[in-house]
Scaffold this motif. Structure first.
Motif, PDB file in Angstrom:
ATOM      1  N   SER A  72       0.838  -1.204   0.000  1.00  0.00           N
ATOM      2  CA  SER A  72       0.000   0.000   0.000  1.00  0.00           C
ATOM      3  C   SER A  72       0.873   1.254   0.000  1.00  0.00           C
ATOM      4  O   SER A  72       0.621   2.206  -0.739  1.00  0.00           O
ATOM      5  N   GLY A  73       1.902   1.266   0.819  1.00  0.00           N
ATOM      6  CA  GLY A  73       2.799   2.415   0.884  1.00  0.00           C
ATOM      7  C   GLY A  73       3.562   2.619  -0.407  1.00  0.00           C
ATOM      8  O   GLY A  73       3.725   3.753  -0.878  1.00  0.00           O
ATOM      9  N   LEU A  74       4.036   1.530  -1.003  1.00  0.00           N
ATOM     10  CA  LEU A  74       4.765   1.637  -2.264  1.00  0.00           C
ATOM     11  C   LEU A  74       3.870   2.162  -3.385  1.00  0.00           C
ATOM     12  O   LEU A  74       4.312   2.938  -4.239  1.00  0.00           O
ATOM     13  N   SER A  75       2.590   1.771  -3.356  1.00  0.00           N
ATOM     14  CA  SER A  75       1.672   2.241  -4.401  1.00  0.00           C
ATOM     15  C   SER A  75       1.362   3.726  -4.261  1.00  0.00           C
ATOM     16  O   SER A  75       0.920   4.363  -5.222  1.00  0.00           O
ATOM     17  N   LYS A  76       1.599   4.296  -3.102  1.00  0.00           N
ATOM     18  CA  LYS A  76       1.329   5.720  -2.878  1.00  0.00           C
ATOM     19  C   LYS A  76       2.577   6.587  -3.070  1.00  0.00           C
ATOM     20  O   LYS A  76       2.501   7.802  -2.940  1.00  0.00           O
ATOM     21  N   ARG A  77       3.712   5.988  -3.391  1.00  0.00           N
ATOM     22  CA  ARG A  77       4.946   6.776  -3.568  1.00  0.00           C
ATOM     23  C   ARG A  77       4.784   7.839  -4.639  1.00  0.00           C
ATOM     24  O   ARG A  77       5.253   8.952  -4.483  1.00  0.00           O
ATOM     25  N   VAL A  78       4.147   7.487  -5.724  1.00  0.00           N
ATOM     26  CA  VAL A  78       3.916   8.435  -6.813  1.00  0.00           C
ATOM     27  C   VAL A  78       2.424   8.389  -7.149  1.00  0.00           C
ATOM     28  O   VAL A  78       1.969   7.452  -7.788  1.00  0.00           O
ATOM     29  N   VAL A  79       1.694   9.382  -6.644  1.00  0.00           N
ATOM     30  CA  VAL A  79       0.260   9.461  -6.932  1.00  0.00           C
ATOM     31  C   VAL A  79      -0.013  10.770  -7.655  1.00  0.00           C
ATOM     32  O   VAL A  79       0.696  11.766  -7.475  1.00  0.00           O
ATOM     33  N   ASP A  80      -1.072  10.763  -8.448  1.00  0.00           N
ATOM     34  CA  ASP A  80      -1.436  11.995  -9.141  1.00  0.00           C
ATOM     35  C   ASP A  80      -2.092  12.963  -8.149  1.00  0.00           C
ATOM     36  O   ASP A  80      -2.416  12.586  -7.018  1.00  0.00           O
ATOM     37  N   GLU A  81      -2.265  14.187  -8.583  1.00  0.00           N
ATOM     38  CA  GLU A  81      -2.801  15.228  -7.700  1.00  0.00           C
ATOM     39  C   GLU A  81      -4.200  14.890  -7.194  1.00  0.00           C
ATOM     40  O   GLU A  81      -4.538  15.150  -6.039  1.00  0.00           O
ATOM     41  N   GLU A  82      -5.010  14.290  -8.054  1.00  0.00           N
ATOM     42  CA  GLU A  82      -6.384  13.954  -7.673  1.00  0.00           C
ATOM     43  C   GLU A  82      -6.403  12.901  -6.558  1.00  0.00           C
ATOM     44  O   GLU A  82      -7.135  13.032  -5.588  1.00  0.00           O
ATOM     45  N   THR A  83      -5.591  11.875  -6.701  1.00  0.00           N
ATOM     46  CA  THR A  83      -5.523  10.826  -5.677  1.00  0.00           C
ATOM     47  C   THR A  83      -4.996  11.391  -4.366  1.00  0.00           C
ATOM     48  O   THR A  83      -5.530  11.104  -3.294  1.00  0.00           O
ATOM     49  N   ALA A  84      -3.941  12.207  -4.456  1.00  0.00           N
ATOM     50  CA  ALA A  84      -3.379  12.833  -3.253  1.00  0.00           C
ATOM     51  C   ALA A  84      -4.427  13.699  -2.571  1.00  0.00           C
ATOM     52  O   ALA A  84      -4.562  13.685  -1.342  1.00  0.00           O
ATOM     53  N   ALA A  85      -5.202  14.437  -3.356  1.00  0.00           N
ATOM     54  CA  ALA A  85      -6.244  15.304  -2.796  1.00  0.00           C
ATOM     55  C   ALA A  85      -7.342  14.484  -2.122  1.00  0.00           C
ATOM     56  O   ALA A  85      -7.864  14.877  -1.071  1.00  0.00           O
ATOM     57  N   GLN A  86      -7.695  13.344  -2.701  1.00  0.00           N
ATOM     58  CA  GLN A  86      -8.712  12.478  -2.081  1.00  0.00           C
ATOM     59  C   GLN A  86      -8.218  11.927  -0.751  1.00  0.00           C
ATOM     60  O   GLN A  86      -8.956  11.934   0.242  1.00  0.00           O
ATOM     61  N   LEU A  87      -6.994  11.423  -0.733  1.00  0.00           N
ATOM     62  CA  LEU A  87      -6.414  10.889   0.504  1.00  0.00           C
ATOM     63  C   LEU A  87      -6.345  11.976   1.577  1.00  0.00           C
ATOM     64  O   LEU A  87      -6.755  11.770   2.722  1.00  0.00           O
TER      65      LEU A  87
ATOM     66  N   PHE B 181      -6.239  18.957  12.057  1.00  0.00           N
ATOM     67  CA  PHE B 181      -4.872  19.484  12.094  1.00  0.00           C
ATOM     68  C   PHE B 181      -4.094  19.130  10.829  1.00  0.00           C
ATOM     69  O   PHE B 181      -3.119  19.797  10.477  1.00  0.00           O
ATOM     70  N   LEU B 182      -4.512  18.093  10.117  1.00  0.00           N
ATOM     71  CA  LEU B 182      -3.831  17.703   8.882  1.00  0.00           C
ATOM     72  C   LEU B 182      -4.101  18.695   7.747  1.00  0.00           C
ATOM     73  O   LEU B 182      -3.414  18.667   6.725  1.00  0.00           O
ATOM     74  N   GLY B 183      -5.063  19.576   7.927  1.00  0.00           N
ATOM     75  CA  GLY B 183      -5.338  20.595   6.925  1.00  0.00           C
ATOM     76  C   GLY B 183      -4.169  21.548   6.730  1.00  0.00           C
ATOM     77  O   GLY B 183      -4.039  22.178   5.678  1.00  0.00           O
ATOM     78  N   ARG B 184      -3.310  21.662   7.732  1.00  0.00           N
ATOM     79  CA  ARG B 184      -2.138  22.534   7.636  1.00  0.00           C
ATOM     80  C   ARG B 184      -1.008  21.906   6.839  1.00  0.00           C
ATOM     81  O   ARG B 184      -0.048  22.573   6.491  1.00  0.00           O
ATOM     82  N   VAL B 185      -1.117  20.613   6.569  1.00  0.00           N
ATOM     83  CA  VAL B 185      -0.079  19.904   5.812  1.00  0.00           C
ATOM     84  C   VAL B 185      -0.436  19.977   4.324  1.00  0.00           C
ATOM     85  O   VAL B 185      -1.552  19.628   3.947  1.00  0.00           O
ATOM     86  N   PRO B 186       0.484  20.432   3.479  1.00  0.00           N
ATOM     87  CA  PRO B 186       0.203  20.463   2.034  1.00  0.00           C
ATOM     88  C   PRO B 186      -0.159  19.066   1.511  1.00  0.00           C
ATOM     89  O   PRO B 186       0.371  18.053   1.974  1.00  0.00           O
ATOM     90  N   THR B 187      -1.044  19.034   0.537  1.00  0.00           N
ATOM     91  CA  THR B 187      -1.553  17.768   0.001  1.00  0.00           C
ATOM     92  C   THR B 187      -0.443  16.825  -0.458  1.00  0.00           C
ATOM     93  O   THR B 187      -0.435  15.647  -0.099  1.00  0.00           O
ATOM     94  N   ALA B 188       0.484  17.325  -1.242  1.00  0.00           N
ATOM     95  CA  ALA B 188       1.567  16.471  -1.755  1.00  0.00           C
ATOM     96  C   ALA B 188       2.439  15.951  -0.612  1.00  0.00           C
ATOM     97  O   ALA B 188       2.864  14.791  -0.621  1.00  0.00           O
ATOM     98  N   THR B 189       2.679  16.800   0.390  1.00  0.00           N
ATOM     99  CA  THR B 189       3.475  16.393   1.552  1.00  0.00           C
ATOM    100  C   THR B 189       2.747  15.299   2.318  1.00  0.00           C
ATOM    101  O   THR B 189       3.361  14.311   2.740  1.00  0.00           O
ATOM    102  N   PHE B 190       1.437  15.460   2.490  1.00  0.00           N
ATOM    103  CA  PHE B 190       0.649  14.441   3.197  1.00  0.00           C
ATOM    104  C   PHE B 190       0.766  13.097   2.487  1.00  0.00           C
ATOM    105  O   PHE B 190       0.987  12.067   3.133  1.00  0.00           O
ATOM    106  N   ALA B 191       0.607  13.095   1.179  1.00  0.00           N
ATOM    107  CA  ALA B 191       0.678  11.836   0.424  1.00  0.00           C
ATOM    108  C   ALA B 191       2.056  11.188   0.581  1.00  0.00           C
ATOM    109  O   ALA B 191       2.156   9.970   0.760  1.00  0.00           O
TER     110      ALA B 191
END
Length: 141
Positions: A23-38, A48-58
């Motif tokens: 699961s972690g390996l599959s999330k190493r490179v995700v598109d912006e839409e997937t990162a935004a959904q996660l 509190f996770l709202g303060r973390v940028p989307t790409a950083t969170f992914a």
């Protein structure tokens, strides 16, 4: 050299470690839409996770899953440590299940079809707690 795991812990550690690592390996490179959904689902539950940028969170989610999966797979990591990590991770996932609208049937803990993928993570919590309890009570048997 004695490894810090018991033979009875090998199968569940392998099964969960491989699943979480994949699961972690599959999330190493995700598109912006997937990162935004996660990120969106996580920040709705844990504001509190709202303060973390989307790409950083992914990236952090991917790194966390890779680390936890590896800890479960590597026999040099004590089971109590891997179990505590598994229990913490699965607790966060179950928090998503319990707090996200539409995951459960109204007034019930029973999952909707949409909630089943998160509700099934209760087995990871059970195994993680089981690892910790088993290791902490090992000398009492």
């Amino acid at each position: 050299m004695r490894l810090p795991i018991e033979l009875r812990h090998v199968a569940p550690r392998l099964a969960m470690g491989a699943f979480i690592l994949s699961s972690g390996l599959s999330k190493r490179v995700v598109d912006e839409e997937t990162a935004a959904q996660l990120h969106g689902m996580a920040k709705n539950t844990y504001p509190f996770l709202g303060r973390v940028p989307t790409a950083t969170f992914a990236r952090l989610l991917s790194a966390g899953e890779i680390t936890l999966g590896s800890a479960l797979l590597l026999p040099v990591v004590p089971t109590v440590v891997a179990g505590a990590g598994l229990a913490a991770f699965s607790s966060a996932l179950l928090g998503l299940y319990l707090r996200t609208p539409g995951m459960r049937e109204e007034g019930s803990l029973r999952p909707t079809q949409q909630g089943t993928p998160l509700a099934k993570d209760v087995w990871m919590l059970g195994v993680g707690i089981g690892f910790v309890v088993d290791e902490m009570t090992r000398g009492r048997r």
